[in-house]
Design a protein around this motif. Structure first.
Motif, short mmCIF file in Angstrom:
data_model
loop_
_atom_site.label_atom_id
_atom_site.label_comp_id
_atom_site.label_asym_id
_atom_site.label_seq_id
_atom_site.Cartn_x
_atom_site.Cartn_y
_atom_site.Cartn_z
N THR A 56 29.53 -68.02 20.71
CA THR A 56 28.50 -68.67 19.91
C THR A 56 29.11 -69.70 18.96
OG1 THR A 56 28.56 -67.00 18.14
CG2 THR A 56 27.09 -66.59 20.01
N ARG A 61 30.78 -70.86 11.67
CA ARG A 61 31.06 -69.59 12.34
C ARG A 61 30.97 -69.75 13.85
NH1 ARG A 61 26.76 -64.97 12.14
NH2 ARG A 61 26.28 -65.92 14.15
N ARG A 63 32.49 -68.08 17.33
CA ARG A 63 33.20 -66.86 17.67
C ARG A 63 32.85 -66.38 19.08
NH1 ARG A 63 29.98 -62.93 13.36
NH2 ARG A 63 28.05 -62.68 14.56
N ALA A 65 31.99 -63.07 20.93
CA ALA A 65 31.45 -61.76 20.55
C ALA A 65 31.62 -60.80 21.71
CB ALA A 65 29.98 -61.88 20.17
N PRO A 68 28.73 -55.52 21.60
CA PRO A 68 28.56 -54.60 20.47
C PRO A 68 28.01 -53.27 20.98
CG PRO A 68 26.78 -56.20 20.49
CD PRO A 68 27.67 -56.54 21.65
N GLU A 74 20.90 -60.30 12.87
CA GLU A 74 21.31 -61.65 12.50
C GLU A 74 20.31 -62.17 11.48
OE1 GLU A 74 23.67 -65.16 12.68
OE2 GLU A 74 24.01 -63.21 13.62
N ASP A 105 33.08 -54.61 20.33
CA ASP A 105 32.80 -54.44 18.90
C ASP A 105 33.65 -55.35 18.02
OD1 ASP A 105 30.66 -52.60 18.72
OD2 ASP A 105 32.01 -50.94 19.21
N ARG A 106 34.14 -56.46 18.60
CA ARG A 106 34.95 -57.40 17.82
C ARG A 106 34.38 -58.80 17.93
NH1 ARG A 106 40.66 -57.85 19.87
NH2 ARG A 106 40.78 -59.28 18.09
N PHE A 107 34.63 -59.60 16.89
CA PHE A 107 34.35 -61.02 16.90
C PHE A 107 35.67 -61.76 16.77
CE2 PHE A 107 30.43 -59.23 14.98
CZ PHE A 107 29.52 -59.67 15.93
#
Length: 251
Positions: A56, A61, A63, A65, A68, A74, A105-107
């Motif tokens: 995105t 920002r 990143r 993704a 999740p 959001e 579960d990380r960006f």
């Protein structure tokens, strides 16, 4: 696609488009997506995730993704735009060059993975130009031939989605002639989450859609393989944050 919870409310707050990727990228990219908004007050949108990686681009920002494991929210405020790439299950593996579970579960900032030029170009471009930039960027890095294991992983995810009554990992593995352990390794490498997570998530996607359409909980619990209505209600509330009855009423 990720399940936008309370979609009617969302339709009043933002505009969503899903341009297609270039044919060369279809084995890897489900579609691009663009969300725009202009709001007098902040709005929080909850989303039930799908087993796919997204990249995105939003001002300040940008990143990658990973999948999740739970519901996420959001907050949209002021005026803005997000340009996104929704990869197919298994489709991000060749661009990452390692197990997709390593970013679950990380960006990860796009700059760290692909350098700063891509975020700068996407953020400065209009929607149509951003699609062209992303097509060119990904096509230059995509393999000449799709990975057979990536295609297999996507097929298994699709099979799970098509059969919301499927409840057991060993049944899913058996449908493709593999052991449960082989299926778990495949999903860790290519999807990023386990097959049990995928089965449960598809059932909840289906439940949210059918609850919103007014289907009775008792019939829905049976159709989706829950032991009873109470089991469905517990699972629904744990992931979506409210009971099926309250969710249905809000629609």
């Amino acid at each position: 696609m990720p399940a936008i919870l309370h979609p009617r409310a969302g339709d009043e707050k933002f505009r969503f488009r899903a341009p297609a990727a270039a044919p060369r990228l279809r084995p890897y990219v489900e579609h691009y997506w663009i969300v725009t908004w202009d709001l007098p007050e902040p709005y929080e949108q909850s989303v039930l995730p799908y087993p796919a990686v997204n990249m995105t681009f939003k001002a300040g920002r940008c990143r990658v993704a990973g999948v999740p494991s739970g519901r996420f929210c959001e907050v949209l405020s002021g005026a803005g735009r997000v340009f996104g790439v929704r990869f197919r299950p298994g489709g991000f593996h060749p661009f990452l060059g390692g197990p997709v579970s390593s970013i679950t579960d990380r960006f990860v900032p796009v700059e760290d993975m692909f350098g700063p030029a891509l975020p700068e170009a996407i953020l400065a471009a209009g929607d149509d130009t951003a699609v062209e930039i992303m097509d060119e960027f990904l096509a230059a890095r995509a393999p000449e031939r799709p990975d057979a294991d990536a295609e297999l992983a996507e097929a298994i995810v699709a099979h799970s989605a098509a059969d919301p009554g499927l409840t057991r990992v060993d049944d899913l593995a058996g449908a493709f002639g593999m052991t449960t352990r082989r299926l778990q390794r495949l999903f860790a490498d290519y999807v990023g989450v386990g097959p049990k997570w995928v089965i449960r998530r598809h059932r909840l996607h289906e439940a949210a859609d059918r609850v919103a359409a007014g289907e009775s909980l008792a019939g829905l619990a049976s159709a989706l393989g829950y032991s009873d209505q109470a089991h469905l209600t517990r699972d629904f509330r744990a992931m979506i944050g409210e009971t099926p009855a309250r969710y249905a009423k809000a629609q």
